[in-house]
Design a protein around this motif. Sequence first.
Motif, mmCIF file in Angstrom:
data_model
loop_
_atom_site.group_PDB
_atom_site.id
_atom_site.type_symbol
_atom_site.label_atom_id
_atom_site.label_comp_id
_atom_site.label_asym_id
_atom_site.label_seq_id
_atom_site.Cartn_x
_atom_site.Cartn_y
_atom_site.Cartn_z
ATOM 1 N N GLN A 154 80.036 79.634 26.614
ATOM 2 C CA GLN A 154 79.016 80.121 25.679
ATOM 3 C C GLN A 154 79.528 79.937 24.250
ATOM 4 O OE1 GLN A 154 78.047 84.351 25.591
ATOM 5 N NE2 GLN A 154 75.893 83.864 25.197
ATOM 6 N N ALA A 206 85.013 81.048 27.584
ATOM 7 C CA ALA A 206 84.967 80.680 29.004
ATOM 8 C C ALA A 206 84.583 81.906 29.822
ATOM 9 C CB ALA A 206 86.328 80.154 29.447
ATOM 10 N N LEU A 207 83.545 81.789 30.626
ATOM 11 C CA LEU A 207 83.094 82.908 31.468
ATOM 12 C C LEU A 207 83.069 82.461 32.927
ATOM 13 C CD1 LEU A 207 80.414 84.015 28.923
ATOM 14 C CD2 LEU A 207 82.286 85.502 29.694
ATOM 15 N N LEU A 208 83.748 83.221 33.748
ATOM 16 C CA LEU A 208 83.979 82.831 35.127
ATOM 17 C C LEU A 208 82.741 83.043 36.003
ATOM 18 C CD1 LEU A 208 86.299 81.834 36.957
ATOM 19 C CD2 LEU A 208 86.993 84.226 37.235
ATOM 20 N N SER A 215 78.281 87.520 40.020
ATOM 21 C CA SER A 215 78.674 87.874 38.648
ATOM 22 C C SER A 215 80.134 88.322 38.587
ATOM 23 C CB SER A 215 77.754 88.986 38.154
ATOM 24 O OG SER A 215 78.375 89.684 37.097
ATOM 25 N N PRO A 216 80.829 87.944 37.511
ATOM 26 C CA PRO A 216 82.219 88.397 37.364
ATOM 27 C C PRO A 216 82.333 89.922 37.336
ATOM 28 C CG PRO A 216 81.436 87.349 35.334
ATOM 29 C CD PRO A 216 80.399 87.116 36.378
ATOM 30 N N ILE A 273 85.457 90.498 39.621
ATOM 31 C CA ILE A 273 86.725 90.690 38.887
ATOM 32 C C ILE A 273 87.425 91.996 39.338
ATOM 33 C CG2 ILE A 273 87.784 91.100 36.605
ATOM 34 C CD1 ILE A 273 87.052 88.243 36.627
ATOM 35 N N CYS A 296 91.892 79.984 35.406
ATOM 36 C CA CYS A 296 90.991 80.024 34.238
ATOM 37 C C CYS A 296 91.664 79.445 33.004
ATOM 38 C CB CYS A 296 90.566 81.459 33.917
ATOM 39 S SG CYS A 296 89.387 82.130 35.075
ATOM 40 N N LEU A 339 91.301 87.988 29.312
ATOM 41 C CA LEU A 339 92.429 88.380 30.164
ATOM 42 C C LEU A 339 92.215 89.804 30.665
ATOM 43 C CD1 LEU A 339 95.749 87.123 28.500
ATOM 44 C CD2 LEU A 339 94.281 85.945 30.135
ATOM 45 N N GLN A 398 96.672 91.300 34.275
ATOM 46 C CA GLN A 398 97.479 90.102 34.050
ATOM 47 C C GLN A 398 98.696 90.381 33.174
ATOM 48 O OE1 GLN A 398 93.623 87.653 33.310
ATOM 49 N NE2 GLN A 398 95.217 86.140 33.682
ATOM 50 N N GLU A 400 90.968 87.128 24.681
ATOM 51 C CA GLU A 400 90.147 88.335 24.509
ATOM 52 C C GLU A 400 90.656 89.440 25.431
ATOM 53 O OE1 GLU A 400 85.900 87.793 24.569
ATOM 54 O OE2 GLU A 400 86.002 86.027 23.262
ATOM 55 N N ASP A 403 87.934 92.648 22.335
ATOM 56 C CA ASP A 403 86.585 92.477 22.870
ATOM 57 C C ASP A 403 85.883 93.836 22.983
ATOM 58 O OD1 ASP A 403 84.431 91.231 24.056
ATOM 59 O OD2 ASP A 403 85.505 90.597 25.863
ATOM 60 N N GLN A 423 78.057 94.190 22.236
ATOM 61 C CA GLN A 423 76.611 93.927 22.243
ATOM 62 C C GLN A 423 75.762 95.193 22.217
ATOM 63 O OE1 GLN A 423 75.371 92.121 26.225
ATOM 64 N NE2 GLN A 423 77.422 91.272 26.040
ATOM 65 N N GLU A 465 78.668 89.886 19.328
ATOM 66 C CA GLU A 465 78.188 89.280 20.574
ATOM 67 C C GLU A 465 76.857 89.901 20.996
ATOM 68 O OE1 GLU A 465 80.673 89.928 24.048
ATOM 69 O OE2 GLU A 465 80.878 92.042 23.616
ATOM 70 N N GLY A 466 76.132 89.198 21.848
ATOM 71 C CA GLY A 466 74.894 89.743 22.391
ATOM 72 C C GLY A 466 73.683 89.588 21.483
ATOM 73 N N GLY A 502 75.526 84.727 21.464
ATOM 74 C CA GLY A 502 74.473 85.419 22.212
ATOM 75 C C GLY A 502 73.404 84.465 22.714
HETATM 76 P P1 C2E Z 1 82.447 89.990 28.254
HETATM 77 O O1 C2E Z 1 83.763 89.336 28.041
HETATM 78 O O2 C2E Z 1 82.088 91.121 27.354
HETATM 79 O O3 C2E Z 1 81.389 88.809 28.169
HETATM 80 C C1 C2E Z 1 80.089 88.948 27.639
HETATM 81 C C2 C2E Z 1 79.060 89.043 28.733
HETATM 82 O O4 C2E Z 1 77.764 89.172 28.123
HETATM 83 C C3 C2E Z 1 78.952 87.804 29.603
HETATM 84 O O5 C2E Z 1 78.552 88.238 30.890
HETATM 85 C C4 C2E Z 1 77.849 87.008 28.928
HETATM 86 O O6 C2E Z 1 77.214 86.095 29.799
HETATM 87 C C5 C2E Z 1 76.928 88.110 28.518
HETATM 88 N N1 C2E Z 1 76.111 87.747 27.350
HETATM 89 C C6 C2E Z 1 76.354 86.815 26.409
HETATM 90 N N2 C2E Z 1 75.369 86.784 25.478
HETATM 91 C C7 C2E Z 1 74.470 87.727 25.835
HETATM 92 C C8 C2E Z 1 73.213 88.184 25.286
HETATM 93 O O7 C2E Z 1 72.731 87.711 24.248
HETATM 94 N N3 C2E Z 1 72.589 89.182 25.950
HETATM 95 C C9 C2E Z 1 73.082 89.747 27.099
HETATM 96 N N4 C2E Z 1 72.383 90.705 27.681
HETATM 97 N N5 C2E Z 1 74.250 89.339 27.649
HETATM 98 C C10 C2E Z 1 74.943 88.347 27.028
HETATM 99 P P2 C2E Z 1 79.241 87.658 32.210
HETATM 100 O O8 C2E Z 1 79.472 86.172 32.039
HETATM 101 O O9 C2E Z 1 78.444 88.121 33.356
HETATM 102 O O10 C2E Z 1 80.664 88.349 32.210
HETATM 103 C C11 C2E Z 1 80.771 89.740 32.381
HETATM 104 C C12 C2E Z 1 82.179 90.198 32.143
HETATM 105 O O11 C2E Z 1 83.069 89.700 33.145
HETATM 106 C C13 C2E Z 1 82.774 89.725 30.820
HETATM 107 O O12 C2E Z 1 82.313 90.542 29.769
HETATM 108 C C14 C2E Z 1 84.261 89.865 31.102
HETATM 109 O O13 C2E Z 1 84.667 91.196 30.915
HETATM 110 C C15 C2E Z 1 84.336 89.524 32.577
HETATM 111 N N6 C2E Z 1 84.796 88.126 32.721
HETATM 112 C C16 C2E Z 1 84.088 86.984 32.669
HETATM 113 N N7 C2E Z 1 84.875 85.910 32.845
HETATM 114 C C17 C2E Z 1 86.141 86.385 32.978
HETATM 115 C C18 C2E Z 1 87.433 85.781 33.181
HETATM 116 O O14 C2E Z 1 87.595 84.550 33.228
HETATM 117 N N8 C2E Z 1 88.497 86.634 33.306
HETATM 118 C C19 C2E Z 1 88.368 87.979 33.204
HETATM 119 N N9 C2E Z 1 89.471 88.743 33.327
HETATM 120 N N10 C2E Z 1 87.183 88.574 33.006
HETATM 121 C C20 C2E Z 1 86.085 87.795 32.894
#
Ligand code: C2E
Length: 274
Positions: free
Chosen positions: A44, A59-61, A72-73, A77, A93, A114, A118, A145, A175, A199, A231-232, A252
């Motif tokens: 994103q 990067a979002l997993l 969903s992560p 997670i 990742c 992270l 970790q 982050e 974050d 957000q 963000e958001g 966002g």
């Molecule tokens: P986060 O790091 O706070 O990531 C932001 C989340 O908000 C992401 O959800 C993203 O898709 C979503 N988002 C972005 N823009 C908007 C927007 O405009 N509106 C709304 N409603 N949502 C938005 P996602 O991808 O489902 O990830 C959720 C959480 O999972 C992340 O929150 C993070 O804490 C965790 N996560 C994701 N990828 C990884 C990773 O590779 N490693 C770790 N440890 N955690 C991860």
Amino acid sequence: EDRSGIGSCEVFEPAMRARLKERCEMEVDLKAALDAEEFELYYQPFVDMAEKRVSGFEALLRWRHPEKGMISPADFIPLAEESGLIDRLGIWCLNTACAEAATWPETMTISVNLSPMQFKSDTLLADIDNALKTSGLAANRLQIEVTESLFLDQSDRILDILKEMRSRGLTVSMDDFGTGYSSLGYLSRFSFNKIKIDQSFVRDLGRQENIAIVRSVIGLSKSLKMQVIAEGIETEQQMRGLLAEGCREMQGYFFSKPQPKEELPRMIAEITKR
Ligand code: C2E
Ligand code: CA
Ligand code: CA
Ligand code: CA
């Protein structure tokens, strides 16, 4: 004898039992998923509003489960953290994100989340060094982050690791800023490079309290000489409101949802021509 685990399923309501079973199954699947290459990174964009360009990507997993579809992560997670898989998953990742970012223009950064878990690993810094070395990505293009929950563990070790990251030239972001319990204390003990405004404050920017919070976080970041990103952002109104408060970098759905890497050129073109 331990009666707290799965063996005591009988005592639960049927619905609860079904949920527990689903959780157990998912944990088993999770272990196989890394080998089966079912994980994927979505990206994103971060948008620099002053220069009207993409400054980087987070990067979002994602887990593409063969039967359950995209998971969903937020759901897996915590399971990965409990089962200890988070270390391997986290390293995957880092390696995947750095390798991808190394193909982008040098002006673009990559942000990797992270888990606090970790930081318990003795090899975290070595894993980061290895990801940078293998990919050839410059350290100053990698952002890390972390959330305030990292500081639930009151150890100096964590501050040392964060300091090491900074001395390597990495950008360390806090974050979900403002949702925790002791943010200010940690900001002063360890100066982060960057604050990400959560957000929840952006969503309801019409509320006076939220405007006040956003305004003071931006002021704080300026006086502590830190970068700030919000963000958001989902609407033009939110974008304009943040811009008026002096927030320069944003992320966002208004700009783009997280997308697979194949979509990156299109995302960049669309944001740049806006
Ligand atoms: P986060 O790091 O706070 O990531 C932001 C989340 O908000 C992401 O959800 C993203 O898709 C979503 N988002 C972005 N823009 C908007 C927007 O405009 N509106 C709304 N409603 N949502 C938005 P996602 O991808 O489902 O990830 C959720 C959480 O999972 C992340 O929150 C993070 O804490 C965790 N996560 C994701 N990828 C990884 C990773 O590779 N490693 C770790 N440890 N955690 C991860
Ligand atoms: Ca994040
Ligand atoms: Ca966040
Ligand atoms: Ca979050």
